[in-house]
Design an enzyme around this catalytic site. Structure first.
Site, short mmCIF file in Angstrom:
data_model
loop_
_atom_site.label_atom_id
_atom_site.label_comp_id
_atom_site.label_asym_id
_atom_site.label_seq_id
_atom_site.Cartn_x
_atom_site.Cartn_y
_atom_site.Cartn_z
N THR A 146 0.82 -1.20 0.00
CA THR A 146 0.00 0.00 0.00
C THR A 146 0.86 1.26 0.00
OG1 THR A 146 -1.44 1.29 1.48
CG2 THR A 146 -0.08 -0.37 2.51
N ASP A 147 0.27 2.36 -0.47
CA ASP A 147 0.99 3.64 -0.40
C ASP A 147 1.09 4.15 1.04
OD1 ASP A 147 -1.69 4.35 -0.02
OD2 ASP A 147 -1.73 5.90 -1.57
N GLU A 148 0.31 3.55 1.95
CA GLU A 148 0.28 4.07 3.32
C GLU A 148 1.61 3.88 4.05
OE1 GLU A 148 -3.43 3.31 5.40
OE2 GLU A 148 -4.50 3.10 3.50
N TYR A 172 -1.57 -0.59 10.98
CA TYR A 172 -1.75 -1.25 9.67
C TYR A 172 -0.56 -0.96 8.76
CZ TYR A 172 -3.23 -1.67 4.77
OH TYR A 172 -3.27 -1.96 3.42
N LYS A 211 2.41 -3.42 7.21
CA LYS A 211 2.65 -3.60 5.77
C LYS A 211 4.09 -3.21 5.43
CE LYS A 211 0.18 -4.66 2.88
NZ LYS A 211 -0.22 -6.00 2.32
P1 NAD Z 1 -9.56 -7.44 2.36
O1 NAD Z 1 -9.53 -7.16 3.82
O2 NAD Z 1 -10.80 -7.16 1.58
O3 NAD Z 1 -9.21 -8.98 2.08
C1 NAD Z 1 -8.18 -9.63 2.76
C2 NAD Z 1 -8.30 -11.13 2.48
O4 NAD Z 1 -7.21 -11.79 3.16
C3 NAD Z 1 -9.59 -11.76 3.02
O5 NAD Z 1 -10.15 -12.62 2.07
C4 NAD Z 1 -9.13 -12.54 4.26
O6 NAD Z 1 -9.94 -13.68 4.53
C5 NAD Z 1 -7.72 -12.93 3.85
N1 NAD Z 1 -6.86 -13.17 5.02
C6 NAD Z 1 -6.70 -12.38 6.12
N2 NAD Z 1 -5.85 -12.95 6.99
C7 NAD Z 1 -5.45 -14.13 6.43
C8 NAD Z 1 -4.56 -15.16 6.83
N3 NAD Z 1 -3.93 -15.11 8.01
N4 NAD Z 1 -4.36 -16.21 6.00
C9 NAD Z 1 -5.01 -16.27 4.79
N5 NAD Z 1 -5.88 -15.33 4.37
C10 NAD Z 1 -6.09 -14.27 5.18
O7 NAD Z 1 -8.30 -6.66 1.75
P2 NAD Z 1 -8.16 -5.86 0.37
O8 NAD Z 1 -8.69 -4.50 0.55
O9 NAD Z 1 -8.64 -6.71 -0.73
O10 NAD Z 1 -6.57 -5.75 0.29
C11 NAD Z 1 -5.80 -6.80 -0.29
C12 NAD Z 1 -4.33 -6.43 -0.22
O11 NAD Z 1 -4.11 -5.22 -0.94
C13 NAD Z 1 -3.82 -6.20 1.20
O12 NAD Z 1 -2.52 -6.74 1.26
C14 NAD Z 1 -3.79 -4.68 1.32
O13 NAD Z 1 -2.78 -4.28 2.22
C15 NAD Z 1 -3.46 -4.27 -0.10
N6 NAD Z 1 -3.96 -2.94 -0.49
C16 NAD Z 1 -5.28 -2.61 -0.31
C17 NAD Z 1 -5.74 -1.37 -0.74
C18 NAD Z 1 -7.20 -0.99 -0.59
O14 NAD Z 1 -7.55 0.16 -0.89
N7 NAD Z 1 -8.09 -1.88 -0.18
C19 NAD Z 1 -4.87 -0.46 -1.36
C20 NAD Z 1 -3.53 -0.84 -1.53
C21 NAD Z 1 -3.09 -2.09 -1.12
P1 TYD Z 2 -10.84 3.89 4.54
O1 TYD Z 2 -11.80 3.49 3.49
O2 TYD Z 2 -10.89 3.23 5.88
O3 TYD Z 2 -9.37 3.73 3.89
P2 TYD Z 2 -7.92 4.23 4.46
O4 TYD Z 2 -8.04 4.55 5.89
O5 TYD Z 2 -7.06 3.03 4.21
O6 TYD Z 2 -7.55 5.41 3.61
O7 TYD Z 2 -10.97 5.46 4.77
C1 TYD Z 2 -10.83 6.38 3.70
C2 TYD Z 2 -10.89 7.77 4.30
O8 TYD Z 2 -12.21 8.00 4.83
C3 TYD Z 2 -9.94 7.99 5.48
O9 TYD Z 2 -9.43 9.31 5.43
C4 TYD Z 2 -10.83 7.80 6.70
C5 TYD Z 2 -12.18 8.31 6.22
N1 TYD Z 2 -13.36 7.67 6.84
C6 TYD Z 2 -14.36 8.44 7.42
O10 TYD Z 2 -14.29 9.68 7.43
N2 TYD Z 2 -15.44 7.80 7.98
C7 TYD Z 2 -15.56 6.44 7.98
O11 TYD Z 2 -16.57 5.91 8.54
C8 TYD Z 2 -14.54 5.65 7.37
C9 TYD Z 2 -14.62 4.16 7.34
C10 TYD Z 2 -13.45 6.31 6.80
#
Ligand code: NAD
Ligand code: TYD
Length: 375
Positions: free
Chosen positions: A140-142, A182, A186
């Site tokens: 992630t970019d975070e 988080y 990562k």
């Molecule tokens: P998500 O929370 O929707 O899905 C995570 C999946 O991982 C789930 O299916 C869960 O069951 C599985 N999981 C969790 N713990 C596990 C374990 N111990 N063993 C096996 N499986 C396990 O997450 P997402 O939003 O789809 O993100 C996927 C990846 O992309 C993550 O690595 C996240 O850090 C990265 N990412 C997410 C975003 C975003 O905006 N959602 C952006 C950049 C990077």
């Molecule tokens: P989120 O979807 O949790 O992603 P991330 O924290 O990884 O960026 O949140 C996106 C943005 O929205 C973040 O600045 C937090 C804000 N947010 C709210 O203001 N209210 C909410 O209920 C949630 C879930 C997020």
């Protein structure tokens, strides 16, 4: 059936993972895709209903922290590639329960790396068909921390047509400075992946992507949570003043970047993935309100009074903004969707899939799959 490649995708039952699994299963019938997922609260096999019977798809319910199990799966399926998405992914949960994040994101990644090393190192990092093995870690970019908001009103950007809210961007060379548990977990996993390349020569790639949105996202994250709340006329909890900026990418564009990088990316490189699409939370919330109200036939402004300012998230990062120039220049990737199109598609999807949302919010999806897979 003989497969030309055997690829484990971890976290394939989650939001982004399900799009990646679907893309690989349908685009590459000669690959066997092994979805390894523990099915935590975030894993939902209903996300993959349309492809679950495909001959080149296998589901394995497993915890990535279970080293012996990972080793067994690597050997049993002759795995030559891993696309690693499994993680705990929600910042708010990490603030309440950092241990779970360290366990899955750090120790889980390490267990997977160690299992891959045990199998691949003796064969010189090549798979049974002679192809180079690959460990592709999705991050992630975070991990880069937070950027300044030097233009709170937004200015036209030099590098994109879109408005930006500051002068700096995350590049592949930006120093790691994670703030939340988080992002710290990562960042740690990214370091382990690179260490396995530098120490043992494992062929790894790391990508750092901006916030994703689109179908099948668990409704604890901003966009699906707010679409659902607007639909049910429930309050919209905006953290702080809603001034935080996020850079949003449609999930299928992330999946297309992953596909390209898995096949064409250079080993040991890092690529940032993002769509130069910065939005202040409050602005994106207003777009969601406008779109949901229009699609439900409500008058404009009908749901604006749902906006409820609440206590800010602890350590809330102010601004994320990705510079994905390297990926564009070196591999030719560009996002396919404009934001307006992506958000319209997304809102329509959630409104048309109320059954999916109801299953998730009621917890029924967990009960349904209990009998089949959950322990
Ligand atoms: P998500 O929370 O929707 O899905 C995570 C999946 O991982 C789930 O299916 C869960 O069951 C599985 N999981 C969790 N713990 C596990 C374990 N111990 N063993 C096996 N499986 C396990 O997450 P997402 O939003 O789809 O993100 C996927 C990846 O992309 C993550 O690595 C996240 O850090 C990265 N990412 C997410 C975003 C975003 O905006 N959602 C952006 C950049 C990077
Ligand atoms: P989120 O979807 O949790 O992603 P991330 O924290 O990884 O960026 O949140 C996106 C943005 O929205 C973040 O600045 C937090 C804000 N947010 C709210 O203001 N209210 C909410 O209920 C949630 C879930 C997020």
């Amino acid at each position: 059936m003989d497969f030309s490649r055997n690829i484990i995708i971890t976290g394939g039952a989650g939001f982004i993972g399900s799009h990646v699994v679907r893309r690989f299963v349908t685009r590459y019938p000669s690959y066997r895709i092994i979805n390894v997922d523990k099915l935590t609260y975030a894993g939902n096999l209903a996300n993959l209903k349309d492809i679950e019977d495909s001959p080149n798809y296998v589901f394995e319910k497993a915890d990535i922290c279970d080293f012996d199990r990972m080793l067994d799966l690597m050997r049993r399926y002759n795995v030559d590639g891993i696309i690693h998405l499994a993680a705990e992914s929600h910042v708010d949960r990490s603030i309440k329960d950092p241990f779970t994040f360290a366990r899955t994101n750090v120790m889980g990644t390490l267990s997977l790396l160690q299992a891959a090393k045990s199998v691949w190192e003796p064969s010189g990092w090549t798979g049974p068909e002679g192809q180079e093995c690959r460990f592709y870690h999705i991050s992630t970019d975070e991990v880069y921390g937070a950027l300044e908001l030097t233009h709170p009103e937004g200015v036209k950007s030099e590098i994109s047509a879109h408005e930006v809210y500051g002068d700096t961007f995350f590049t592949e060379d930006t120093k790691y400075q994670p703030h939340s548990p988080y992002s710290a977990s990562k960042a740690s996993s990214d370091h382990f992946v690179r260490a396995f390349h530098d120490t043992y020569g494992m062929p790894v790639i790391v990508t750092n992507c901006s916030n994703n949105y689109g179908p099948y996202q668990f409704p604890e994250k901003l966009i699906p949570l707010f679409i659902n709340n607007i639909r049910h006329h429930k309050p919209l909890p905006v953290y702080g003043k809603g001034e935080n900026v996020r850079d949003w990418l449609y999930v299928e564009d992330h999946a297309s970047a992953i596909d390209l990088i898995f096949h064409k990316g250079k080993v040991a490189e890092t690529y940032n993935i993002g769509g130069f699409n910065e939005w202040k939370n409050i602005d994106i919330i207003k777009v969601l309100i406008k779109t949901v109200d229009r699609l439900l036939g409500h008058p404009e402004g009908y749901s604006l009074d749902l906006i409820t300012y609440v206590t800010d998230r602890k350590g809330h990062d102010l601004r994320y903004a990705i510079d994905s120039t390297k990926l564009h220049k070196e591999l030719g990737w560009t996002p396919s969707l404009q934001f307006e199109e992506g958000i319209e598609k997304t809102v329509r999807w959630y409104l048309e899939h109320q059954d999916w949302m109801d299953n998730v919010t009621s917890g029924d999806y967990m009960k349904y799959y209990d009998e089949m897979y959950r322990s």
